[in-house]
Write a protein that holds these residues in place. Structure first.
Motif, PDB file in Angstrom:
ATOM      1  N   ILE A 146     -69.356 -11.339   5.634  1.00  0.00           N
ATOM      2  CA  ILE A 146     -68.475 -12.396   5.096  1.00  0.00           C
ATOM      3  C   ILE A 146     -67.302 -11.745   4.357  1.00  0.00           C
ATOM      4  CG2 ILE A 146     -68.347 -14.410   3.562  1.00  0.00           C
ATOM      5  CD1 ILE A 146     -71.337 -14.863   4.075  1.00  0.00           C
ATOM      6  N   TYR A 197     -65.828 -18.141   0.707  1.00  0.00           N
ATOM      7  CA  TYR A 197     -67.187 -17.586   0.785  1.00  0.00           C
ATOM      8  C   TYR A 197     -68.203 -18.730   0.711  1.00  0.00           C
ATOM      9  CZ  TYR A 197     -71.018 -14.290  -0.290  1.00  0.00           C
ATOM     10  OH  TYR A 197     -72.175 -13.559  -0.262  1.00  0.00           O
ATOM     11  N   ILE A 249     -68.192 -20.839   3.822  1.00  0.00           N
ATOM     12  CA  ILE A 249     -68.874 -20.169   4.941  1.00  0.00           C
ATOM     13  C   ILE A 249     -70.393 -20.334   4.808  1.00  0.00           C
ATOM     14  CG2 ILE A 249     -69.424 -17.892   5.932  1.00  0.00           C
ATOM     15  CD1 ILE A 249     -66.465 -17.110   5.359  1.00  0.00           C
ATOM     16  N   SER A 284     -68.735 -17.312  10.355  1.00  0.00           N
ATOM     17  CA  SER A 284     -67.730 -16.963   9.341  1.00  0.00           C
ATOM     18  C   SER A 284     -66.325 -17.001   9.945  1.00  0.00           C
ATOM     19  CB  SER A 284     -67.982 -15.557   8.780  1.00  0.00           C
ATOM     20  OG  SER A 284     -69.294 -15.453   8.310  1.00  0.00           O
ATOM     21  N   THR A 329     -65.270 -20.554  10.727  1.00  0.00           N
ATOM     22  CA  THR A 329     -64.958 -21.307   9.502  1.00  0.00           C
ATOM     23  C   THR A 329     -63.585 -20.913   8.960  1.00  0.00           C
ATOM     24  OG1 THR A 329     -67.303 -21.395   8.971  1.00  0.00           O
ATOM     25  CG2 THR A 329     -65.802 -21.902   7.175  1.00  0.00           C
TER      26      THR A 329
END
Lengths: 208, 157
Positions: free
Chosen positions: B17, B35, B38, B63, B66
């Motif tokens: 991430i 973050y 995600i 990730s 997104t």
């Protein structure tokens, strides 16, 4: 190992100094509301739904207190516009509730988002074309009813011509305003999605 | 998968991430928000994770999807030059200078090129990259070759 991979491996140390959330914070994150574009559109949609339902209730109430038949007919037209607007909003809600599968590949995901956001904004613009000009015209008529003699106003063809002229000006204006506001809020976002879709198409995609 | 197992797996792979945030998001505050987004999207999608790929590959995909579909604030880096982007007072070794140049060169690529090259540099196979991005394997190879040439030129220039 090639030069780029060596440099990339050196960078990894730097990258690891990123965001470091505790388990409790992660737990909180999975129970919080999304801040993504779909959730933003959904919030706008909810506000419009309340506005429309409130309008429907108000105009049903006004229908009972209308002083004459002309006002009753006009309020019925506005009510019909609100019901049509409500049905458009209902379609929008259905569309927004269909979840996009993020397990798909990047190309399919970006295309899905682009399709969904564009469709929802199209519905919004349609509402801009129907609901808002009719609401504004209703305000015009109600104001006239309070200030002057509505029977006399609509007893002459000029009265109807003025109302039609107001609608003819307001409908495209409201539609243009809805388009402009959507462009301001989501224009750059949609442009970026389109740019990435184009780039992926030029990359010769053959997967979905 | 239970909530606890999911969270511990995310925690174990948080480097993935962070890597994506590092490339696509500029401010620390935005990185934190992204973050969390995600993690939320991964949790919502976990029911569809069939386990036929590794959790790390799946998390990378979620990730990337997104971040690329989020309304991102415009980056500052594209308007800057390497000299202004790197702190002048920083005493950089030859190695870190090279990695900083690479980072700067990668950040100048478009979103799709950035995704392809970083997956490649992280040792994902062309098959896996094709699967994550949604383009053919042959085109992945062609793209990687072209992007690598471009990066090398930028790093020398």
């Amino acid at each position: 190992m090639d030069e780029l991979k060596e440099a990339w491996n050196e960078l990894k140390t730097e990258q690891s100094k990123g965001i470091n959330l505790e388990l409790a914070q992660l737990k909180k994150a999975i129970h919080s509301a999304s801040t993504g574009v779909i959730e933003k559109l959904n919030s706008r949609l909810k506000a419009k739904m309340y506005y429309t339902l409130g309008g429907i209730a108000m105009f049903i109430g006004l229908l009972f207190f209308a002083p004459n038949n002309i006002t009753r007919v006009l309020i019925s037209i506005v009510l019909a516009a609100y019901i049509i607007g409500g049905l458009i909003l209902n379609n929008e809600r259905k569309l927004i509730r269909e979840e996009i599968d993020l397990n798909n590949n990047l190309k399919a995901t970006i295309e899905n988002f682009h399709f969904k956001v564009s469709r929802v904004l199209k519905y919004e613009e349609l509402i801009g074309l129907t609901l808002y000009p009719i609401s504004a015209s209703a305000g015009f008529v109600i104001g006239l009813n309070i200030e002057g003699d509505i029977d006399e106003f609509f007893g002459r063809w000029q009265g109807w011509a003025i109302l039609s002229a107001v609608l003819i000006v307001l409908a495209p204006l409201c539609h243009w305003l809805a388009k402009w506001m959507n462009r301001m809020a989501f224009g750059k976002y949609l442009d970026q999605l389109e740019k990435n879709i184009e780039e992926l198409k030029n990359s010769g995609s053959d997967r979905n | 998968m239970t909530e606890e197992v999911f969270l511990s797996k995310v925690k174990a792979h948080e480097g993935i991430i962070n890597k994506i945030l590092y490339l696509y998001v500029d401010s620390k505050e935005d990185k934190r928000d992204m973050y969390q987004e995600i993690v939320l999207q991964a949790w919502k999608s976990i029911g569809r994770f069939r386990g036929d790929s590794q959790f790390s590959t799946w998390l990378y995909r979620i990730s990337l999807n997104t971040v690329m579909t989020f309304i991102r604030k415009e980056g500052r880096l594209k308007q800057e030059t390497l000299d202004t982007a790197l702190p002048v007072t920083m005493a950089v070794s030859e190695q870190s200078d090279r990695s900083m140049k690479l980072m700067f060169a990668i950040k100048q690529l478009n979103d799709i090129e950035k995704s392809i090259i970083t997956l490649h540099l992280d040792d994902y196979s062309n098959d896996e990259i094709a699967e994550i991005i949604g383009i053919s394997k042959n085109n992945v190879a062609v793209k990687i070759h072209r992007i690598k040439d471009e990066l090398k030129k930028k790093m020398k220039g």
